[in-house]
Design a protein around this motif. Structure first.
Motif, PDB file in Angstrom:
ATOM      1  N   PHE A 179       1.075  -1.240   0.281  1.00 26.81           N
ATOM      2  CA  PHE A 179       0.012   0.176   0.046  1.00 26.81           C
ATOM      3  C   PHE A 179       0.789   1.258  -0.154  1.00 26.81           C
ATOM      4  O   PHE A 179       2.226   1.200   0.576  1.00 26.81           O
ATOM      5  CB  PHE A 179      -0.865  -0.039   1.091  1.00 26.81           C
ATOM      6  N   TRP A 233      -4.026   3.566  -1.063  1.00 27.48           N
ATOM      7  CA  TRP A 233      -4.185   2.965  -2.038  1.00 27.48           C
ATOM      8  C   TRP A 233      -3.338   1.781  -2.131  1.00 27.48           C
ATOM      9  O   TRP A 233      -2.194   1.671  -1.648  1.00 27.48           O
ATOM     10  CB  TRP A 233      -4.149   3.746  -3.297  1.00 27.48           C
ATOM     11  N   PHE A 243      -7.329  -4.286   7.648  1.00 28.86           N
ATOM     12  CA  PHE A 243      -7.397  -3.027   7.450  1.00 28.86           C
ATOM     13  C   PHE A 243      -7.611  -1.949   8.624  1.00 28.86           C
ATOM     14  O   PHE A 243      -6.824  -0.982   8.896  1.00 28.86           O
ATOM     15  CB  PHE A 243      -8.739  -2.684   6.537  1.00 28.86           C
ATOM     16  N   GLU A 303      -4.955   0.579  10.115  1.00 30.80           N
ATOM     17  CA  GLU A 303      -5.401   1.950  10.448  1.00 30.80           C
ATOM     18  C   GLU A 303      -4.614   2.199  11.827  1.00 30.80           C
ATOM     19  O   GLU A 303      -4.316   3.469  12.330  1.00 30.80           O
ATOM     20  CB  GLU A 303      -7.029   2.143  10.617  1.00 30.80           C
ATOM     21  N   TRP A 318      -9.491   5.745   2.188  1.00 30.05           N
ATOM     22  CA  TRP A 318      -8.965   4.507   1.516  1.00 30.05           C
ATOM     23  C   TRP A 318      -9.841   4.665  -0.021  1.00 30.05           C
ATOM     24  O   TRP A 318     -10.662   5.199  -0.032  1.00 30.05           O
ATOM     25  CB  TRP A 318      -9.447   3.371   2.127  1.00 30.05           C
ATOM     26  N   ILE A 338     -10.896  -0.554  -1.882  1.00 31.01           N
ATOM     27  CA  ILE A 338     -10.832  -0.627  -0.440  1.00 31.01           C
ATOM     28  C   ILE A 338     -11.957   0.112   0.217  1.00 31.01           C
ATOM     29  O   ILE A 338     -12.600  -0.637   0.945  1.00 31.01           O
ATOM     30  CB  ILE A 338      -9.562  -0.465   0.103  1.00 31.01           C
ATOM     31  N   LYS A 339     -12.124   1.325  -0.259  1.00 30.91           N
ATOM     32  CA  LYS A 339     -13.072   2.042   0.146  1.00 30.91           C
ATOM     33  C   LYS A 339     -14.747   1.434   0.096  1.00 30.91           C
ATOM     34  O   LYS A 339     -15.327   1.352   1.152  1.00 30.91           O
ATOM     35  CB  LYS A 339     -13.351   3.355  -0.354  1.00 30.91           C
TER      36      LYS A 339
END
Length: 130
Positions: A63, A84, A99, A103, A117, A121-122
């Motif tokens: 990432f 991303w 995730f 974070e 994100w 992923i969002k």
């Protein structure tokens, strides 16, 4: 005299070899690549340089995050981070808890930052929220 000069040159060569080896093993890019190939977590970031993006590898997925400076109530700090994935196909098998772990690690360095994100992923995070 010639033997002394030869010994001095050998000593200099040895020092150069040791210095090069130490620099190689301390290189953060090498550590990132090793963690990526072994599917470990590694966070490569220059915290003092806001303009430089950071890289995270976790479970074999790489990432990249871009930091944005802004003002908080007490100081100027990183207030937003866009993250991303570099290879979408590598996301297979990752779960929401993965995730959340990333974070938490990012917030340990940038507690004021809002994490954004990027797709896909969002959509995954928004769909899997309780």
């Amino acid at each position: 005299m010639m033997a002394l000069l030869l010994r001095l040159l050998l000593l200099i060569a040895l020092v150069i070899i040791v210095y090069t080896a130490v620099q190689y093993f301390k290189n953060p890019k090498r550590k990132l690549e090793m963690a990526h190939s072994k599917k470990y977590f590694y966070f490569l970031d220059d915290i003092k340089n806001v303009r430089k993006n950071f890289l995270i590898t976790y479970k074999g997925v790489m990432f990249e995050g871009e930091k944005y400076l802004g003002s908080t109530s007490t100081s100027f700090d990183v207030v937003s981070i866009s993250i991303w994935v570099l290879d979408r196909e590598a996301l297979q098998g990752l779960q929401r808890k993965d995730f959340e772990f990333m974070e938490k690690e990012i917030h340990s360095n940038y507690p004021e930052a809002e994490l954004i994100w990027k797709s896909p992923i969002k959509e995954f995070i928004n769909k899997s929220e309780p």
